[in-house]
Scaffold this motif. Structure first.
Motif, PDB file in Angstrom:
ATOM      1  N   GLY A   1       0.480   5.297   2.092  1.00 39.25           N
ATOM      2  CA  GLY A   1       1.775   4.878   1.580  1.00 39.25           C
ATOM      3  C   GLY A   1       2.831   5.924   1.846  1.00 39.25           C
ATOM      4  O   GLY A   1       2.541   7.123   1.938  1.00 39.25           O
TER       5      GLY A   1
ATOM      6  N   ASN B   1       0.578   1.958   5.694  1.00 37.24           N
ATOM      7  CA  ASN B   1      -0.627   1.172   5.876  1.00 37.24           C
ATOM      8  C   ASN B   1      -0.906   0.264   4.685  1.00 37.24           C
ATOM      9  O   ASN B   1      -1.365  -0.866   4.855  1.00 37.24           O
ATOM     10  CB  ASN B   1      -1.822   2.094   6.092  1.00 37.24           C
ATOM     11  N   VAL B   2      -0.620   0.727   3.465  1.00 42.98           N
ATOM     12  CA  VAL B   2      -0.861  -0.056   2.253  1.00 42.98           C
ATOM     13  C   VAL B   2       0.452  -0.508   1.624  1.00 42.98           C
ATOM     14  O   VAL B   2       0.615  -1.680   1.300  1.00 42.98           O
ATOM     15  CB  VAL B   2      -1.688   0.753   1.233  1.00 42.98           C
TER      16      VAL B   2
ATOM     17  N   ALA C   1       5.444  -2.088   9.237  1.00 43.23           N
ATOM     18  CA  ALA C   1       4.112  -2.059   8.645  1.00 43.23           C
ATOM     19  C   ALA C   1       3.038  -1.865   9.695  1.00 43.23           C
ATOM     20  O   ALA C   1       3.074  -2.485  10.765  1.00 43.23           O
ATOM     21  CB  ALA C   1       3.859  -3.357   7.886  1.00 43.23           C
TER      22      ALA C   1
ATOM     23  N   THR D   1       0.150  -5.023   4.545  1.00 43.51           N
ATOM     24  CA  THR D   1       0.982  -3.969   3.960  1.00 43.51           C
ATOM     25  C   THR D   1       2.059  -4.561   3.053  1.00 43.51           C
ATOM     26  O   THR D   1       2.721  -5.535   3.424  1.00 43.51           O
ATOM     27  CB  THR D   1       1.644  -3.145   5.071  1.00 43.51           C
TER      28      THR D   1
ATOM     29  N   MET E   1       6.992  -7.097   6.018  1.00 43.90           N
ATOM     30  CA  MET E   1       5.784  -6.748   5.282  1.00 43.90           C
ATOM     31  C   MET E   1       4.937  -8.004   5.031  1.00 43.90           C
ATOM     32  O   MET E   1       5.367  -9.123   5.303  1.00 43.90           O
ATOM     33  CB  MET E   1       6.144  -6.113   3.944  1.00 43.90           C
TER      34      MET E   1
END
Length: 472
Positions: free
Chosen positions: A305, A326-327, A348, A354, A375
């Motif tokens: 993040g 990534n998250v 993302a 993501t 996203m």
């Protein structure tokens, strides 16, 4: 340099001063002997003699001894016990002083940043808090085999300055990060670093694999480029870049990172670029986060993040940018708080997974006027958490634009458009949305504009319906 200070009293010192100084120059009155001249006017009264002798000092070889000075003016050429008054040996007697320690590959006071920093801390103690020590790092590449660590509050008077015109010219490679959890600059247990600016910090060897969309990390290689822990404080200038540490910048367990001038960049992190955890606080307005990913063992954890506040941590990141999460881009978990007005979240690493702005477990995010593009879900308010996103623009989401999944979403004038497989706004698991002036801004979403989950039963119990309240 010129120093003019009161030094009252300095006892038991041999003070050598320029003979030309009117107050201290050795001279004699123009008296003549009455026994020689037979002139009564040459008779000197005892009060006159006493007055003159009161102005004189005892001297041996032109140097005064046992001298006590009150209200004296001392300049940079003066010496104490044969040592120039400007020497670090006498800093403790001065009420104000500024000193410079230099670091360069050759010809300076030191050749490594860590040794120069140690010397700067020592000098800061001599200053007794009455001045600043500047550690100047010349252009070049420096290798540090260990982290630069302090628990010393005197570091508040140490400024570490590289090349503020182009911080890429001052590179510090930290090579001892693999398997040690070591970081770069670490202030711990109340330690302070007054300022870091004009530098680029690199972690060397922490990553085991690196592709365009994925990074793996060696075990126990989870240090931070800049870390303030356990009530420590670090101030950052506007010309700092941190590359390839597991955390770019972290404030943990009550630590504080102060980068109010913005300009700090964290790239190629593992878990998080900028992490405020355990009541830690990061102020970074604005800063830049580029790429954070840990896919070492996806069956165990998928991480990465840009900005994260958790366990009561606080982020102040207005105007900051996130690319390559990534998250999630901006996250607040477990009562974390994030003030992230006007942030931009794009690019993302996993567009179908993501999240843009995400909070859960009592977290709170204010994200007014932010832009979230491309996203999976643009904004997600999870269990017991709140997101306020007035004036936000959420576009091109793969799933839903805005989700209240057991949490609360507040939006006025929010744009939610172009969701590829979902709704503009979706409330479920007893989530709640309060929306105003959004209808005209909610278009082009694959499944429609608004959706709520109704009441029902499950897992041995019942639950109430979710709510989407739309006004205007």
């Amino acid at each position: 340099m010129r120093i003019i200070r009161n030094m009252a009293p300095i006892l038991g010192l041999a003070l050598s001063l320029a003979a030309g100084s009117g107050a201290f120059g050795q001279s004699a009155p123009g008296w003549r002997s009455y026994a020689v001249t037979n002139d009564p006017s040459d008779i000197v009264s005892s009060p006159t003699v006493a007055e003159w002798l009161g102005k004189k000092v005892d001297a041996t070889g032109g140097t005064s001894t046992g001298q006590t000075l009150t209200g004296a003016s001392i300049d940079a050429t003066s010496k104490v016990n044969g040592t120039a008054i400007t020497s670090p040996a006498w800093l403790g007697f001065q009420t104000g002083y500024s000193s410079t320690i230099t670091v360069c590959p050759a010809g300076c006071n030191y050749t490594t940043v860590s040794s120069g920093f140690g010397a700067a801390l020592s000098m800061a103690h001599r200053l007794y808090g009455h001045g600043v020590v500047q550690l100047e790092i010349a252009d070049g590449t420096y290798t540090e085999t260990g982290q630069i660590y302090t628990t010393d509050p005197a570091g508040a008077f140490v400024n570490i300055i590289g090349d503020t015109a182009n911080n890429a010219n001052v590179v510090i490679n930290f090579t001892g990060v693999k398997g040690t959890n070591a970081g770069g600059f670490v202030a711990d247990n109340g330690g302070i670093i007054g300022l870091i600016d004009g530098v680029t910090l690199n972690a060397v060897g922490a990553q085991s694999a690196h592709t365009a969309t994925s990074t793996s990390w060696y075990p126990a290689s989870y240090g931070a480029g800049i870390s303030a822990e356990h009530n420590a404080v670090i101030a950052l200038g506007a010309h700092v870049t941190v590359n390839s540490f597991y955390y770019s910048v972290i404030a943990d367990d009550g630590g504080m990172i102060n980068a109010r001038g913005g300009g700090v960049t964290g790239t190629d992190a593992g878990d998080v670029n900028f992490m405020a955890r355990g009541n830690g606080t990061i102020v970074c307005t604005p800063c830049t986060a580029t790429r954070a990913v840990d896919m070492t063992d996806p069956a165990v954890a998928v991480l990465g993040g840009c900005y994260d506040a958790e366990r009561g941590g606080s982020l102040y990141i207005d105007g900051s940018t996130c690319t390559g999460a990534n998250v999630a881009g901006v996250t607040a978990l477990s009562n974390g708080k994030a003030w992230s007005h006007g942030v931009t979240v794009t690019g993302a690493l996993r567009p179908q997974a993501t999240l843009g702005v995400w909070t859960t477990e009592g977290g709170m995010i204010e994200a007014q006027n932010s832009t979230i593009t491309g996203m999976n879900n643009g904004v997600v308010a999870g269990n017991g958490a709140t997101i306020e996103c007035n004036g936000c623009s959420i576009t091109g989401s793969y799933g839903d634009g805005v989700v209240a999944d057991g949490g609360l979403f507040l939006g006025t004038g929010t744009i939610s458009q172009g969701s590829q497989t979902g709704y503009g706004y979706h409330a479920l698991h007893q989530g709640t949305m309060h929306l105003f002036s959004v209808i005209a801004n909610t278009t082009g979403n694959s499944l429609g504009s608004f959706e709520t989950e109704g009441a029902g039963t499950g897992n041995g119990g019942s639950y109430t319906a979710s709510t989407v309240s739309v006004g205007g």
